[in-house]
Write a protein that holds these residues in place. Structure first.
Motif, PDB file in Angstrom:
ATOM      1  N   THR A  48       7.474   3.340  -1.749  1.00 38.78           N
ATOM      2  CA  THR A  48       7.999   3.438  -3.117  1.00 38.78           C
ATOM      3  C   THR A  48       9.512   3.576  -3.111  1.00 38.78           C
ATOM      4  O   THR A  48      10.219   2.887  -3.858  1.00 38.78           O
ATOM      5  CB  THR A  48       7.358   4.624  -3.854  1.00 38.78           C
ATOM      6  OG1 THR A  48       5.938   4.462  -3.836  1.00 38.78           O
ATOM      7  CG2 THR A  48       7.853   4.720  -5.277  1.00 38.78           C
ATOM      8  N   ALA A  49      10.016   4.469  -2.270  1.00 40.60           N
ATOM      9  CA  ALA A  49      11.464   4.657  -2.181  1.00 40.60           C
ATOM     10  C   ALA A  49      12.144   3.375  -1.699  1.00 40.60           C
ATOM     11  O   ALA A  49      13.195   2.984  -2.219  1.00 40.60           O
ATOM     12  CB  ALA A  49      11.779   5.815  -1.243  1.00 40.60           C
ATOM     13  N   GLY A  55      15.201  -3.013  -4.546  1.00 38.56           N
ATOM     14  CA  GLY A  55      15.353  -3.671  -5.841  1.00 38.56           C
ATOM     15  C   GLY A  55      16.703  -3.402  -6.473  1.00 38.56           C
ATOM     16  O   GLY A  55      17.321  -4.304  -7.045  1.00 38.56           O
ATOM     17  N   VAL A  56      17.184  -2.180  -6.350  1.00 37.10           N
ATOM     18  CA  VAL A  56      18.478  -1.824  -6.942  1.00 37.10           C
ATOM     19  C   VAL A  56      19.619  -2.488  -6.177  1.00 37.10           C
ATOM     20  O   VAL A  56      20.541  -3.036  -6.771  1.00 37.10           O
ATOM     21  CB  VAL A  56      18.659  -0.289  -6.981  1.00 37.10           C
ATOM     22  CG1 VAL A  56      20.088   0.092  -7.312  1.00 37.10           C
ATOM     23  CG2 VAL A  56      17.702   0.320  -7.980  1.00 37.10           C
ATOM     24  N   THR A  60      16.691  -8.197  -6.861  1.00 37.36           N
ATOM     25  CA  THR A  60      15.641  -9.222  -6.857  1.00 37.36           C
ATOM     26  C   THR A  60      14.296  -8.603  -6.508  1.00 37.36           C
ATOM     27  O   THR A  60      14.218  -7.529  -5.921  1.00 37.36           O
ATOM     28  CB  THR A  60      15.943 -10.324  -5.819  1.00 37.36           C
ATOM     29  OG1 THR A  60      15.929  -9.748  -4.515  1.00 37.36           O
ATOM     30  CG2 THR A  60      17.292 -10.973  -6.075  1.00 37.36           C
ATOM     31  N   THR A  61      13.249  -9.328  -6.850  1.00 38.57           N
ATOM     32  CA  THR A  61      11.904  -8.893  -6.489  1.00 38.57           C
ATOM     33  C   THR A  61      11.692  -8.992  -4.990  1.00 38.57           C
ATOM     34  O   THR A  61      11.019  -8.146  -4.395  1.00 38.57           O
ATOM     35  CB  THR A  61      10.865  -9.754  -7.231  1.00 38.57           C
ATOM     36  OG1 THR A  61      11.146  -9.698  -8.625  1.00 38.57           O
ATOM     37  CG2 THR A  61       9.457  -9.261  -6.983  1.00 38.57           C
ATOM     38  N   ALA A  68      10.117  -2.257   0.225  1.00 39.02           N
ATOM     39  CA  ALA A  68       8.821  -1.568   0.238  1.00 39.02           C
ATOM     40  C   ALA A  68       8.187  -1.643   1.615  1.00 39.02           C
ATOM     41  O   ALA A  68       7.649  -0.652   2.120  1.00 39.02           O
ATOM     42  CB  ALA A  68       7.894  -2.165  -0.801  1.00 39.02           C
ATOM     43  N   ALA A  69       8.262  -2.813   2.244  1.00 39.93           N
ATOM     44  CA  ALA A  69       7.682  -2.967   3.584  1.00 39.93           C
ATOM     45  C   ALA A  69       8.418  -2.087   4.595  1.00 39.93           C
ATOM     46  O   ALA A  69       7.793  -1.376   5.386  1.00 39.93           O
ATOM     47  CB  ALA A  69       7.732  -4.432   4.007  1.00 39.93           C
ATOM     48  N   ALA A  70       9.732  -2.125   4.545  1.00 41.68           N
ATOM     49  CA  ALA A  70      10.521  -1.313   5.476  1.00 41.68           C
ATOM     50  C   ALA A  70      10.302   0.178   5.219  1.00 41.68           C
ATOM     51  O   ALA A  70      10.140   0.962   6.167  1.00 41.68           O
ATOM     52  CB  ALA A  70      11.994  -1.661   5.336  1.00 41.68           C
TER      53      ALA A  70
END
Length: 83
Positions: A48-49, A55-56, A60-61, A68-70
């Motif tokens: 989540t973080a 994203g910030v 981009t998505t 998210a993966a990292a």
């Protein structure tokens, strides 16, 4: 502007529905996390973080997905080292 006038605006029902949808999704997400182990919780928090930061930073998505993966990998590894 009174609250009565706000409800008659054309986009007011859209925002009301959006707010209701976000609240319902948050409730379901929190209920789904009730039986998670510490390792699973760390992975979800990291993902989540990472998604938020990715994203910030990129705007981009795809950046959010990579973040998210990292973040998930980092959260999982941190939970392994706590033992």
């Amino acid at each position: 502007m009174s609250s009565l006038a706000m409800t008659s605006l054309p986009g007011a029902s859209y925002w009301r529905l959006t707010l209701l949808s976000v609240a319902a999704a948050a409730t379901l997400a929190l209920a789904g996390c009730a039986g998670m182990s510490a390792r699973e919780t760390s992975t979800v928090v990291g993902a989540t973080a990472g998604a938020v930061v990715g994203g910030v930073v990129t705007g981009t998505t795809a950046g959010a997905a990579v973040g998210a993966a990292a973040g998930g990998v980092v959260g999982n590894e941190i939970s392994k080292k706590r033992r």
